[in-house]
Scaffold this motif. Sequence first.
Motif, PDB file in Angstrom:
ATOM      1  N   ASP A   1     -21.840 107.337   3.822  1.00  0.00           N
ATOM      2  CA  ASP A   1     -22.846 106.870   4.774  1.00  0.00           C
ATOM      3  C   ASP A   1     -23.028 107.864   5.921  1.00  0.00           C
ATOM      4  N   GLN A   2     -21.927 108.484   6.348  1.00  0.00           N
ATOM      5  CA  GLN A   2     -22.029 109.496   7.405  1.00  0.00           C
ATOM      6  C   GLN A   2     -22.811 110.707   6.909  1.00  0.00           C
ATOM      7  N   GLN A   3     -22.572 111.117   5.689  1.00  0.00           N
ATOM      8  CA  GLN A   3     -23.313 112.233   5.114  1.00  0.00           C
ATOM      9  C   GLN A   3     -24.791 111.893   4.976  1.00  0.00           C
ATOM     10  N   GLU A   4     -25.075 110.662   4.567  1.00  0.00           N
ATOM     11  CA  GLU A   4     -26.466 110.228   4.440  1.00  0.00           C
ATOM     12  C   GLU A   4     -27.168 110.223   5.800  1.00  0.00           C
ATOM     13  N   GLN A   5     -26.452 109.831   6.840  1.00  0.00           N
ATOM     14  CA  GLN A   5     -27.035 109.819   8.177  1.00  0.00           C
ATOM     15  C   GLN A   5     -27.357 111.232   8.646  1.00  0.00           C
ATOM     16  N   ILE A   6     -26.478 112.171   8.318  1.00  0.00           N
ATOM     17  CA  ILE A   6     -26.725 113.573   8.666  1.00  0.00           C
ATOM     18  C   ILE A   6     -27.967 114.095   7.940  1.00  0.00           C
ATOM     19  N   LEU A   7     -28.089 113.759   6.665  1.00  0.00           N
ATOM     20  CA  LEU A   7     -29.261 114.186   5.894  1.00  0.00           C
ATOM     21  C   LEU A   7     -30.540 113.565   6.448  1.00  0.00           C
ATOM     22  N   ALA A   8     -30.466 112.292   6.850  1.00  0.00           N
ATOM     23  CA  ALA A   8     -31.632 111.621   7.412  1.00  0.00           C
ATOM     24  C   ALA A   8     -32.046 112.264   8.735  1.00  0.00           C
ATOM     25  N   SER A   9     -31.055 112.628   9.556  1.00  0.00           N
ATOM     26  CA  SER A   9     -31.343 113.288  10.837  1.00  0.00           C
ATOM     27  C   SER A   9     -31.980 114.658  10.608  1.00  0.00           C
ATOM     28  N   ARG A  10     -31.499 115.363   9.608  1.00  0.00           N
ATOM     29  CA  ARG A  10     -32.078 116.670   9.278  1.00  0.00           C
ATOM     30  C   ARG A  10     -33.522 116.515   8.803  1.00  0.00           C
ATOM     31  N   ARG A  11     -33.772 115.512   7.962  1.00  0.00           N
ATOM     32  CA  ARG A  11     -35.138 115.251   7.493  1.00  0.00           C
ATOM     33  C   ARG A  11     -36.053 114.945   8.673  1.00  0.00           C
ATOM     34  N   LEU A  12     -35.574 114.085   9.566  1.00  0.00           N
ATOM     35  CA  LEU A  12     -36.369 113.688  10.720  1.00  0.00           C
ATOM     36  C   LEU A  12     -36.758 114.902  11.556  1.00  0.00           C
ATOM     37  N   PHE A  13     -35.778 115.724  11.919  1.00  0.00           N
ATOM     38  CA  PHE A  13     -36.064 116.863  12.785  1.00  0.00           C
ATOM     39  C   PHE A  13     -36.988 117.874  12.105  1.00  0.00           C
ATOM     40  N   THR A  14     -36.688 118.179  10.837  1.00  0.00           N
ATOM     41  CA  THR A  14     -37.467 119.197  10.130  1.00  0.00           C
ATOM     42  C   THR A  14     -38.907 118.764   9.928  1.00  0.00           C
ATOM     43  N   HIS A  15     -39.105 117.564   9.412  1.00  0.00           N
ATOM     44  CA  HIS A  15     -40.459 117.131   9.055  1.00  0.00           C
ATOM     45  C   HIS A  15     -41.262 116.633  10.262  1.00  0.00           C
ATOM     46  N   MET A  16     -40.597 116.013  11.213  1.00  0.00           N
ATOM     47  CA  MET A  16     -41.330 115.443  12.343  1.00  0.00           C
ATOM     48  C   MET A  16     -41.622 116.484  13.421  1.00  0.00           C
ATOM     49  N   PHE A  17     -40.682 117.394  13.680  1.00  0.00           N
ATOM     50  CA  PHE A  17     -40.804 118.272  14.839  1.00  0.00           C
ATOM     51  C   PHE A  17     -40.911 119.758  14.511  1.00  0.00           C
ATOM     52  N   LEU A  18     -40.254 120.218  13.467  1.00  0.00           N
ATOM     53  CA  LEU A  18     -40.265 121.649  13.177  1.00  0.00           C
ATOM     54  C   LEU A  18     -41.445 122.064  12.300  1.00  0.00           C
TER      55      LEU A  18
ATOM     56  N   MET B   1     -62.600 120.678  32.631  1.00  0.00           N
ATOM     57  CA  MET B   1     -61.536 121.450  31.998  1.00  0.00           C
ATOM     58  C   MET B   1     -61.184 120.839  30.655  1.00  0.00           C
ATOM     59  N   LYS B   2     -60.871 121.695  29.696  1.00  0.00           N
ATOM     60  CA  LYS B   2     -60.366 121.195  28.420  1.00  0.00           C
ATOM     61  C   LYS B   2     -58.872 120.960  28.548  1.00  0.00           C
ATOM     62  N   VAL B   3     -58.419 119.804  28.093  1.00  0.00           N
ATOM     63  CA  VAL B   3     -57.002 119.463  28.108  1.00  0.00           C
ATOM     64  C   VAL B   3     -56.574 119.185  26.678  1.00  0.00           C
ATOM     65  N   ILE B   4     -55.533 119.857  26.251  1.00  0.00           N
ATOM     66  CA  ILE B   4     -54.965 119.646  24.916  1.00  0.00           C
ATOM     67  C   ILE B   4     -53.675 118.854  25.060  1.00  0.00           C
ATOM     68  N   LEU B   5     -53.619 117.706  24.388  1.00  0.00           N
ATOM     69  CA  LEU B   5     -52.404 116.897  24.379  1.00  0.00           C
ATOM     70  C   LEU B   5     -51.809 116.912  22.978  1.00  0.00           C
ATOM     71  N   SER B   6     -50.503 117.097  22.907  1.00  0.00           N
ATOM     72  CA  SER B   6     -49.833 117.185  21.615  1.00  0.00           C
ATOM     73  C   SER B   6     -48.543 116.373  21.653  1.00  0.00           C
ATOM     74  N   SER B   7     -48.389 115.462  20.685  1.00  0.00           N
ATOM     75  CA  SER B   7     -47.193 114.632  20.646  1.00  0.00           C
ATOM     76  C   SER B   7     -46.787 114.374  19.205  1.00  0.00           C
ATOM     77  N   PHE B   8     -45.481 114.183  19.011  1.00  0.00           N
ATOM     78  CA  PHE B   8     -44.945 113.928  17.677  1.00  0.00           C
ATOM     79  C   PHE B   8     -43.870 112.859  17.758  1.00  0.00           C
ATOM     80  N   GLY B   9     -43.755 112.077  16.705  1.00  0.00           N
ATOM     81  CA  GLY B   9     -42.810 110.972  16.668  1.00  0.00           C
ATOM     82  C   GLY B   9     -43.480 109.758  16.062  1.00  0.00           C
ATOM     83  N   SER B  10     -43.154 108.588  16.586  1.00  0.00           N
ATOM     84  CA  SER B  10     -43.743 107.339  16.104  1.00  0.00           C
ATOM     85  C   SER B  10     -44.809 106.873  17.096  1.00  0.00           C
ATOM     86  N   TYR B  11     -45.300 105.637  16.908  1.00  0.00           N
ATOM     87  CA  TYR B  11     -46.317 105.117  17.825  1.00  0.00           C
ATOM     88  C   TYR B  11     -45.821 105.093  19.269  1.00  0.00           C
ATOM     89  N   GLY B  12     -44.509 104.903  19.452  1.00  0.00           N
ATOM     90  CA  GLY B  12     -43.959 104.899  20.804  1.00  0.00           C
ATOM     91  C   GLY B  12     -44.094 106.240  21.501  1.00  0.00           C
TER      92      GLY B  12
END
Length: 322
Positions: free
Chosen positions: A75-92, A1-12
Amino acid sequence: MKVILSSFGSYGDISPFLWLAKILRDEGHTILFICNPFFEEAVRKEGFNFKPAGTLEDYKSATIPATITGNPFKDQQEQILASRRLFTHMFLNPVEDTFRAIESEKNDHPLVISHFFGYGAKLAAEKYKLPWFNVCLAPYWLRPFKKIKAFRDRLEKMRTQGTNRFIDNQLFTKPFNALREKYGLDSLNRLSNEWMFDSDTLCLFPEWMMDYELEEGIKAAYIGFSAPDPQGIGLSAEVSSFLLKYGKPIVFTPGSAVTHIDRFFREALITLKKMNKAGIFLTRFAHKLPDDLPDNILVQDFVPLDLLLDKCSALVHHGGIG
């Protein structure tokens, strides 16, 4: 059987899937691995077929840290922007690439196994009615499905659902439903995590890590931690000599994807000096460390933790999946 594995994130996030892929290959299955091209070398090194999803620029953008200004509001605004970057570029951003990669294999009727943020994999499995398994790497992601036994559990669930609904509305629902419409699927009218966990979930950790019961309808199988490679290279001569000379050091690691390491290791160095202890710094960005580190500090880009930790006195880490 062919198995497709897909993962996103860091090495962990990638390493447990490589472990799972090896097991499936040993059982005679053909493997296709889909992830960000940042990990292409690691995947091909194991002998697996590879298709990219997302770009190297996506990975770099996702791992840009929040700017620290010293101003709490900024700093709170920067953290929100960083979280948005992470989700958009890494997962979406990889969703369409993942969908098309699986679509091109659909005539082989593959089994699809994906990361709990692998939206494109589940989307393709739903569209083409392919068997699909969700993979959960840490108990935290199951907590929204905690069985309600007391009033405080209900409050926790309401708070969690409210947070997830806010995040979905800000980042996920509109662009994802546009893709669903593009591929001829109805809009998703529930939370993204409820959609991802509505089928069989493979938990790559032991059940004893769960300090709560799951609600009815959540199908979780506890596989246990991914095992080390029995044919691994072991500890290097440099690490072995260091351990022999300095005894049990303290290991510091901020994770494989964290590039903003200056402050982390600066504080580590101060702490080790005060304690008069040796240390091992694990980072892939050693060029950002001072050149004049003392002899009782060893810098390595990677050391197998399963071989190292019982020879150390403590581990200081960022709380990541790995």
